[in-house]
Design an enzyme around this catalytic site. Structure first.
Site, mmCIF file in Angstrom:
data_model
loop_
_atom_site.group_PDB
_atom_site.id
_atom_site.type_symbol
_atom_site.label_atom_id
_atom_site.label_comp_id
_atom_site.label_asym_id
_atom_site.label_seq_id
_atom_site.Cartn_x
_atom_site.Cartn_y
_atom_site.Cartn_z
ATOM 1 N N LYS A 1 -51.015 -30.182 -18.533
ATOM 2 C CA LYS A 1 -50.437 -29.319 -17.511
ATOM 3 C C LYS A 1 -49.039 -29.758 -17.150
ATOM 4 O O LYS A 1 -48.736 -30.938 -17.269
ATOM 5 C CB LYS A 1 -51.343 -29.228 -16.293
ATOM 6 C CG LYS A 1 -51.497 -30.516 -15.503
ATOM 7 C CD LYS A 1 -52.424 -30.284 -14.343
ATOM 8 C CE LYS A 1 -52.530 -31.585 -13.565
ATOM 9 N NZ LYS A 1 -53.334 -31.483 -12.405
ATOM 10 N N SER B 1 -45.038 -37.855 -34.203
ATOM 11 C CA SER B 1 -43.974 -38.288 -33.303
ATOM 12 C C SER B 1 -42.647 -37.903 -33.939
ATOM 13 O O SER B 1 -42.570 -37.690 -35.148
ATOM 14 C CB SER B 1 -44.043 -39.802 -33.109
ATOM 15 O OG SER B 1 -42.931 -40.252 -32.350
#
Length: 128
Positions: free
Chosen positions: A77, A16
């Site tokens: 996606k 992160s």
């Protein structure tokens, strides 16, 4: 993660921008390594594959970096924001030694067919 883990798959690390958030998630999911910054995952020799679930505008950049680092890549996606970026990734993968070159011509043929279909669809839309 433990309930969905596939046989022979180990989640080795999570990353992160915020190292504390990465560590908190890693601890809660039983993941041994937490990195502040995504590049550190790509530099880890124990990581074979990465999942890219970042905002769409970052997919191309991080997929390209992961491919260049020799990682297998799964991208949420959309893969990229445009066709050109997708072609760049395809060509980059095709240039890698580990790529299965037997399938390269099939991929190029399918891509050419897709382009032809897209052009026909666009022409039909313009006529309406």
């Amino acid at each position: 993660l433990k309930d969905t883990a596939a046989e022979n798959v180990v989640v080795h690390a999570v990353a992160s921008r915020d190292g504390a958030k990465a560590r908190k998630y890693a601890d809660s999911a039983g993941i041994p390594n937490a990195y502040e910054g995504y590049q550190k995952v790509l530099e880890d020799p124990k990581v074979d594959a990465v999942y890219i679930g970042l905002p769409s505008e970052l997919h191309f950049m991080w997929a390209k970096r992961a491919i260049l680092a020799g990682k297998h890549v799964l991208v949420e996606k959309p893969l990229t924001l445009n066709y050109h970026e997708a072609e760049v990734l395809r060509d980059l993968i095709a240039s890698q030694e580990r790529y299965n070159h037997q399938n390269q011509e099939e991929v190029k043929e399918e891509t050419a067919l897709d382009r032809t279909k897209n052009k026909k669809t666009k022409k039909k839309k313009k006529k309406k």
